[in-house]
Design a protein around this motif. Sequence first.
Motif, PDB file in Angstrom:
ATOM      1  N   GLY A  97      32.015  22.772  93.730  1.00  0.00           N
ATOM      2  CA  GLY A  97      31.182  21.601  93.237  1.00  0.00           C
ATOM      3  C   GLY A  97      29.503  22.215  93.338  1.00  0.00           C
ATOM      4  N   PRO A  98      28.916  21.257  93.229  1.00  0.00           N
ATOM      5  CA  PRO A  98      27.295  20.910  93.533  1.00  0.00           C
ATOM      6  C   PRO A  98      26.308  21.718  94.520  1.00  0.00           C
ATOM      7  CG  PRO A  98      28.120  18.896  93.356  1.00  0.00           C
ATOM      8  CD  PRO A  98      29.179  19.823  93.158  1.00  0.00           C
ATOM      9  N   SER A  99      25.683  22.331  94.838  1.00  0.00           N
ATOM     10  CA  SER A  99      24.845  23.259  96.020  1.00  0.00           C
ATOM     11  C   SER A  99      23.643  22.344  95.905  1.00  0.00           C
ATOM     12  CB  SER A  99      25.443  24.739  95.906  1.00  0.00           C
ATOM     13  OG  SER A  99      23.933  25.251  94.739  1.00  0.00           O
ATOM     14  N   ARG A 100      23.130  21.714  94.091  1.00  0.00           N
ATOM     15  CA  ARG A 100      21.562  21.524  95.039  1.00  0.00           C
ATOM     16  C   ARG A 100      21.639  19.627  94.475  1.00  0.00           C
ATOM     17  NH1 ARG A 100      17.352  23.220  90.440  1.00  0.00           N
ATOM     18  NH2 ARG A 100      15.039  22.320  91.207  1.00  0.00           N
ATOM     19  N   PHE A 101      21.273  18.507  94.775  1.00  0.00           N
ATOM     20  CA  PHE A 101      20.878  17.892  94.623  1.00  0.00           C
ATOM     21  C   PHE A 101      19.575  16.817  95.032  1.00  0.00           C
ATOM     22  CE2 PHE A 101      26.026  18.375  95.715  1.00  0.00           C
ATOM     23  CZ  PHE A 101      25.750  18.540  96.928  1.00  0.00           C
ATOM     24  N   ALA A 102      19.774  16.043  94.045  1.00  0.00           N
ATOM     25  CA  ALA A 102      18.892  14.638  94.288  1.00  0.00           C
ATOM     26  C   ALA A 102      19.106  12.948  94.388  1.00  0.00           C
ATOM     27  CB  ALA A 102      17.915  14.642  93.308  1.00  0.00           C
ATOM     28  N   VAL A 103      18.427  12.887  95.330  1.00  0.00           N
ATOM     29  CA  VAL A 103      18.148  11.491  96.629  1.00  0.00           C
ATOM     30  C   VAL A 103      17.355  10.374  95.227  1.00  0.00           C
ATOM     31  CG1 VAL A 103      18.146  10.258  98.140  1.00  0.00           C
ATOM     32  CG2 VAL A 103      19.409  12.632  98.010  1.00  0.00           C
ATOM     33  N   GLU A 104      17.057   9.061  95.220  1.00  0.00           N
ATOM     34  CA  GLU A 104      16.410   8.990  93.994  1.00  0.00           C
ATOM     35  C   GLU A 104      15.911   7.393  95.083  1.00  0.00           C
ATOM     36  OE1 GLU A 104      14.518   9.056  89.820  1.00  0.00           O
ATOM     37  OE2 GLU A 104      16.525   7.190  89.989  1.00  0.00           O
TER      38      GLU A 104
END
Lengths: 354, 163
Positions: A97-104
């Motif tokens: 799965g992903p290792s980088r994320f964004a929260v907005e």
Amino acid sequence: MRDDISTLFHESTPPSMSLDPYAVLAGGRRRRRRRVALTGSALTALAVVAVAVAASGLGSGRPTALPANSSSPGLPVSVTLGGTEPMLDNQGHAIPGPSRFAVEIDPTRPDNLGYYAVDGSGTRTLIARSDVTLPVAPTGAGPVTWGTGSAAPHVVLGVLPAAATSWMLANPSATSGSHSDQATLGVTGLQAFVSVYDNATDAAKATGVIWRDAAGSVWDQSGPVPSASLDADTVAFVDARLDLWGDFTATGSMSAPIPTTAKPDVTWSGGDQRVALSGGDQFTPAVHVGLVPLRASRPEATFAPGCSQRVGPTLIPAGDGLHAFLYASCVPASASTNAITGLSVVVDGTRISS
Amino acid sequence: MTASSDEDFVAFVRDASPHLLRTAWFVCGDPVQAEELVQAALEKVYLSWRRIDRGAATAYARKVVLNHHIDTRRRRSREVLTDRTPERPAAETRPEETDALVRALATLAPRERQVVVLRYYVDLSEAEVAATLGIGVGTVKSSASRGLARLREVLVPEGDHHA
């Protein structure tokens, strides 16, 4: 008997066991990064970004008000968490799965909270939507929300008050380690966080979020948590709602289930000394904290030779009417020696040792 | 951490892990848990690698393994379940004596087990065991005595006890 036992040991045939030294190295590097990320002073400044948002995913959708203290009313506010390199589990394998994320936070939407995976080119893919009540009071419990999504099963994403200087996910059932990161969401009064677990099943077991603020108060998502400041950097807590006790120190945090046995039970933190090595031959204090019944008395500690600036042992009421914290601290002489080699208290006439 | 320091650490792990794994296995009785204990302990050793006396690195790592074993038992009130089965040979055969020894060690209290392993497998002196575990020499003596007595009960057939 002694010689027979030695012979048995040395002639034994163990099962096949092995370690990948490069996986150990990767794990050590990860621990070093996590220690930096969890230090209260490591909260990063936020860049305000306006992005196009995919309208899909989960969320309860409550009407929300624009943050009154927003420096850019009407504009979404987001942060990125994690990094571009794959996260490794304890065996050195890349966690799927992903290792980088964004929260907005997008104040123009009812479901104003968006969680995204970010690929190598910076493209965002929505994991889930939720909502959070704004504006956020500068002190107090504040809103907390967290969750997982099928698009990233190893991951817990959430927000908690920006006033939190240290935080932890309450997850007493977790069987694996995790990577964590956090960043402040502009002037919303919130910070976003992420935890990526080695085992996907652990992400769904999180039961809450516990954090401390600069004043030394401890909170979870339901409100204040009984706690006590043990020194300038250490706050210990007992959270009966989440069945965890633990502490936040200058070098990290710890949690453990609250003992439930009817007879006097004593739980000790530490084991490996939490010593922050500040370079050269200078060491910051090693801190030991234990959870004991409130009726415990006569604390004793064994300090290693050469351990200086000794504090305690002392008993400090936990504030829940049931427990006290046993606290001792000293500065070790070197990295390879234990600073505090024994702690004990008397409970119901019996001395109980670590 | 410099590149040469990292390579030193890798070389250390490669050299020390067989001994540490066996020590951890004797202490916890389970090869999967032993690997987890040693892995976690060595990752912690890495955090202090720059400041550790290389000559004492194995002893330091062993101390971290044993402390982590005790700490892990305190922090978890249930068996740790893994969601995948470790890949191992379908039927590992070991001498009956080895299985009996591991079963017998499991009947000891954790600290007694650690003392017995350090004294009679790692061959440390009582003072060295005391320093490793952060306990008094008197406690080492009494724990070793109790541990050996318990092992005698379990391993030696009834009627076949020797002084």
